[in-house]
Motif scaffolding. Structure first.
Motif, PDB file in Angstrom:
ATOM      1  N   VAL A   1       0.885  -1.311  -0.111  1.00 34.83           N
ATOM      2  CA  VAL A   1       0.188  -0.040   0.020  1.00 34.83           C
ATOM      3  C   VAL A   1       1.045   1.131   0.050  1.00 34.83           C
ATOM      4  CG1 VAL A   1      -1.667   1.299   1.647  1.00 34.83           C
ATOM      5  CG2 VAL A   1      -1.955  -0.955   1.051  1.00 34.83           C
ATOM      6  N   ASP A   2       1.988   1.220   0.736  1.00 34.17           N
ATOM      7  CA  ASP A   2       2.907   2.442   0.589  1.00 34.17           C
ATOM      8  C   ASP A   2       3.548   2.520  -0.633  1.00 34.17           C
ATOM      9  OD1 ASP A   2       2.323   2.937   3.249  1.00 34.17           O
ATOM     10  OD2 ASP A   2       4.142   1.974   4.112  1.00 34.17           O
TER      11      ASP A   2
ATOM     12  N   ARG B   1       1.896   1.954  -3.456  1.00 38.96           N
ATOM     13  CA  ARG B   1       1.156   2.373  -4.395  1.00 38.96           C
ATOM     14  C   ARG B   1       1.100   3.862  -3.750  1.00 38.96           C
ATOM     15  NH1 ARG B   1      -1.271   4.913  -7.171  1.00 38.96           N
ATOM     16  NH2 ARG B   1      -3.269   4.422  -8.272  1.00 38.96           N
ATOM     17  N   PHE B   2       1.193   4.235  -2.677  1.00 39.18           N
ATOM     18  CA  PHE B   2       0.915   5.625  -2.281  1.00 39.18           C
ATOM     19  C   PHE B   2       2.215   6.423  -2.718  1.00 39.18           C
ATOM     20  CE2 PHE B   2       1.910   8.830   0.666  1.00 39.18           C
ATOM     21  CZ  PHE B   2       1.024   9.797   0.792  1.00 39.18           C
ATOM     22  N   PHE B   3       3.307   5.971  -2.755  1.00 39.85           N
ATOM     23  CA  PHE B   3       4.458   6.736  -3.186  1.00 39.85           C
ATOM     24  C   PHE B   3       4.706   6.713  -4.661  1.00 39.85           C
ATOM     25  CE2 PHE B   3       5.772   6.348   1.226  1.00 39.85           C
ATOM     26  CZ  PHE B   3       6.233   7.577   1.531  1.00 39.85           C
ATOM     27  N   SER B   4       3.952   5.840  -5.412  1.00 38.73           N
ATOM     28  CA  SER B   4       4.130   5.807  -6.882  1.00 38.73           C
ATOM     29  C   SER B   4       3.859   7.113  -7.767  1.00 38.73           C
ATOM     30  CB  SER B   4       3.048   4.650  -7.330  1.00 38.73           C
ATOM     31  OG  SER B   4       1.690   4.843  -7.349  1.00 38.73           O
ATOM     32  N   ASP B   5       3.007   7.900  -7.266  1.00 42.99           N
ATOM     33  CA  ASP B   5       2.515   9.124  -7.708  1.00 42.99           C
ATOM     34  C   ASP B   5       3.116  10.296  -6.917  1.00 42.99           C
ATOM     35  OD1 ASP B   5       0.839   7.971  -9.347  1.00 42.99           O
ATOM     36  OD2 ASP B   5      -0.780   8.163  -8.186  1.00 42.99           O
ATOM     37  N   SER B   6       4.067  10.094  -6.192  1.00 41.98           N
ATOM     38  CA  SER B   6       4.984  11.034  -5.487  1.00 41.98           C
ATOM     39  C   SER B   6       6.396  11.343  -5.952  1.00 41.98           C
ATOM     40  CB  SER B   6       4.935  10.726  -3.762  1.00 41.98           C
ATOM     41  OG  SER B   6       5.635  11.475  -3.195  1.00 41.98           O
ATOM     42  N   PRO B   7       6.615  12.586  -5.801  1.00 45.90           N
ATOM     43  CA  PRO B   7       8.153  12.942  -6.073  1.00 45.90           C
ATOM     44  C   PRO B   7       9.148  12.156  -5.241  1.00 45.90           C
ATOM     45  CG  PRO B   7       6.951  14.573  -4.920  1.00 45.90           C
ATOM     46  CD  PRO B   7       5.975  13.839  -5.115  1.00 45.90           C
ATOM     47  N   PHE B   8       8.783  11.565  -4.065  1.00 49.36           N
ATOM     48  CA  PHE B   8       9.704  10.864  -3.293  1.00 49.36           C
ATOM     49  C   PHE B   8       9.730   9.275  -3.491  1.00 49.36           C
ATOM     50  CE2 PHE B   8       8.115  14.379  -0.597  1.00 49.36           C
ATOM     51  CZ  PHE B   8       9.276  14.898  -0.232  1.00 49.36           C
TER      52      PHE B   8
ATOM     53  N   VAL C   1      10.932   7.911  -6.306  1.00 48.94           N
ATOM     54  CA  VAL C   1      12.324   7.393  -6.808  1.00 48.94           C
ATOM     55  C   VAL C   1      13.097   6.928  -5.471  1.00 48.94           C
ATOM     56  CG1 VAL C   1      13.372   9.657  -6.421  1.00 48.94           C
ATOM     57  CG2 VAL C   1      14.084   7.850  -8.149  1.00 48.94           C
ATOM     58  N   VAL C   2      12.881   7.253  -4.336  1.00 46.95           N
ATOM     59  CA  VAL C   2      13.904   6.896  -3.101  1.00 46.95           C
ATOM     60  C   VAL C   2      12.915   5.876  -2.403  1.00 46.95           C
ATOM     61  CG1 VAL C   2      14.744   7.308  -1.210  1.00 46.95           C
ATOM     62  CG2 VAL C   2      15.124   8.973  -3.196  1.00 46.95           C
ATOM     63  N   ALA C   3      11.561   6.216  -2.190  1.00 49.66           N
ATOM     64  CA  ALA C   3      10.710   5.280  -1.248  1.00 49.66           C
ATOM     65  C   ALA C   3      10.417   4.014  -1.952  1.00 49.66           C
ATOM     66  CB  ALA C   3       9.519   5.995  -0.891  1.00 49.66           C
ATOM     67  N   ILE C   4       9.927   3.842  -3.021  1.00 53.35           N
ATOM     68  CA  ILE C   4       9.820   2.740  -3.731  1.00 53.35           C
ATOM     69  C   ILE C   4      10.499   1.541  -3.705  1.00 53.35           C
ATOM     70  CG2 ILE C   4       9.133   1.428  -5.968  1.00 53.35           C
ATOM     71  CD1 ILE C   4       7.177   4.011  -6.515  1.00 53.35           C
ATOM     72  N   PRO C   5      11.980   1.834  -4.074  1.00 49.57           N
ATOM     73  CA  PRO C   5      12.889   1.025  -4.000  1.00 49.57           C
ATOM     74  C   PRO C   5      13.355   0.495  -2.527  1.00 49.57           C
ATOM     75  CG  PRO C   5      13.872   2.562  -5.349  1.00 49.57           C
ATOM     76  CD  PRO C   5      12.532   3.045  -4.905  1.00 49.57           C
ATOM     77  N   PHE C   6      13.315   1.252  -1.377  1.00 46.38           N
ATOM     78  CA  PHE C   6      13.426   1.136  -0.304  1.00 46.38           C
ATOM     79  C   PHE C   6      12.532   0.083   0.345  1.00 46.38           C
ATOM     80  CE2 PHE C   6      12.470   2.056   4.096  1.00 46.38           C
ATOM     81  CZ  PHE C   6      13.713   1.618   4.984  1.00 46.38           C
ATOM     82  N   LEU C   7      11.044   0.229  -0.101  1.00 52.35           N
ATOM     83  CA  LEU C   7       9.906  -0.357   0.347  1.00 52.35           C
ATOM     84  C   LEU C   7       9.996  -1.664  -0.365  1.00 52.35           C
ATOM     85  CD1 LEU C   7       7.200   2.166   0.035  1.00 52.35           C
ATOM     86  CD2 LEU C   7       8.065   1.217   2.475  1.00 52.35           C
ATOM     87  N   GLY C   8      10.667  -1.718  -1.732  1.00 51.59           N
ATOM     88  CA  GLY C   8      10.674  -2.973  -2.436  1.00 51.59           C
ATOM     89  C   GLY C   8      11.664  -4.015  -1.459  1.00 51.59           C
ATOM     90  N   VAL C   9      12.821  -3.385  -1.099  1.00 52.52           N
ATOM     91  CA  VAL C   9      13.770  -4.242  -0.388  1.00 52.52           C
ATOM     92  C   VAL C   9      13.127  -4.821   0.886  1.00 52.52           C
ATOM     93  CG1 VAL C   9      16.048  -3.888   0.736  1.00 52.52           C
ATOM     94  CG2 VAL C   9      15.818  -2.911  -1.385  1.00 52.52           C
ATOM     95  N   LEU C  10      12.628  -3.687   1.579  1.00 49.66           N
ATOM     96  CA  LEU C  10      11.834  -4.222   2.836  1.00 49.66           C
ATOM     97  C   LEU C  10      10.797  -5.319   2.353  1.00 49.66           C
ATOM     98  CD1 LEU C  10      10.979  -0.738   4.733  1.00 49.66           C
ATOM     99  CD2 LEU C  10      12.819  -2.538   5.225  1.00 49.66           C
ATOM    100  N   THR C  11      10.134  -5.542   1.526  1.00 49.77           N
ATOM    101  CA  THR C  11       9.273  -6.444   1.156  1.00 49.77           C
ATOM    102  C   THR C  11       9.853  -7.819   0.876  1.00 49.77           C
ATOM    103  OG1 THR C  11       7.646  -4.854   0.213  1.00 49.77           O
ATOM    104  CG2 THR C  11       7.276  -7.111  -0.566  1.00 49.77           C
TER     105      THR C  11
END
Length: 226
Positions: A111-112, A114-121, A123-133
């Protein structure tokens, strides 16, 4: 000639035993996780994900029971159905608890994403969340195998050991996750083959690799894995 016949017969029996192990484990695994499988096959996961998140923990004991079957088979047992039922009974409580925690965590992380997919952040948040997943999935897999090996141990201790080894031996966890990812891709395109034929093979490879990863913290004897 008699020696050759004896070797041939033993080889045939070994092949038959492996085939029986795989097919019977697949059938029992299907029964144990039927609600989740039905949802995956009959619904759109993108829309039914809340139901999938609820059903997933109750399919977890089937996975730990399959791991218990592999452990007993490595020790020489040929009673697949009995070993599966015993493994299910011995592990269902911690397996459901772990499945619930893992399902909730993965949902929050996705969900996070998806939330950050339309956010300027993003590019940083999605790879980090992917690693956590991926880390959560790796820890969860090791913990499921640990539950099958030590069903009486405290879940907290198994999670601590799994987290430590998932990070320390990340390359082994990556191999297990790649195997399961390939199984998921096969299920998406050919669910009947994935469930009826390939499921036990993928789980066996993940179990054997994870069991090797857990050797430093679990009392696992050197036994044949085939």
């Amino acid at each position: 000639m008699n020696a050759l016949r004896r070797i041939s017969h033993e080889s045939y029996a070994n092949v038959f035993g492996v085939v029986y192990l795989g097919l019977m484990t697949n059938a029992l695994l299907l029964v144990a996780s039927l609600p989740l499988v039905v949802l995956l096959v009959m619904t759109d996961p993108a829309r039914s994900w809340p139901l999938l998140a609820i059903a997933a923990p109750f399919a977890a004991p089937g996975v730990t029971a399959a791991f218990a079957v592999f452990r007993e088979h490595a020790a020489g047992s040929t009673s697949v159905a009995r070993d599966f039922v015993r493994g299910w009974r011995a592990t269902w409580r911690p397996a459901v608890a772990l499945g619930g925690m893992l399902s909730a965590l993965v949902v929050v992380l996705l969900v996070d994403v998806r939330f950050f997919s339309d956010s300027p952040f993003g590019v940083v948040a999605i790879p980090f969340l992917g690693v956590l997943t991926l880390l959560a999935l790796g820890i969860g897999l090791l913990a499921f195998v640990a539950i099958a090996e030590e069903p009486g141990a405290r879940l907290r201790d198994l999670l601590r050991a799994s987290a430590w080894l998932a990070v320390r031996r990340w390359y082994l966890s990556a191999v297990s996750l790649l195997v399961l990812a390939a199984q998921a891709a096969l299920f998406a395109s050919l669910p009947a083959i994935a469930i009826g034929i390939a499921a036990s093979a993928a789980l066996y490879l993940a179990w054997a690799n994870s069991r090797f990863t857990l050797r430093p913290v679990l009392a696992i004897e050197d036994t044949k894995t085939a």
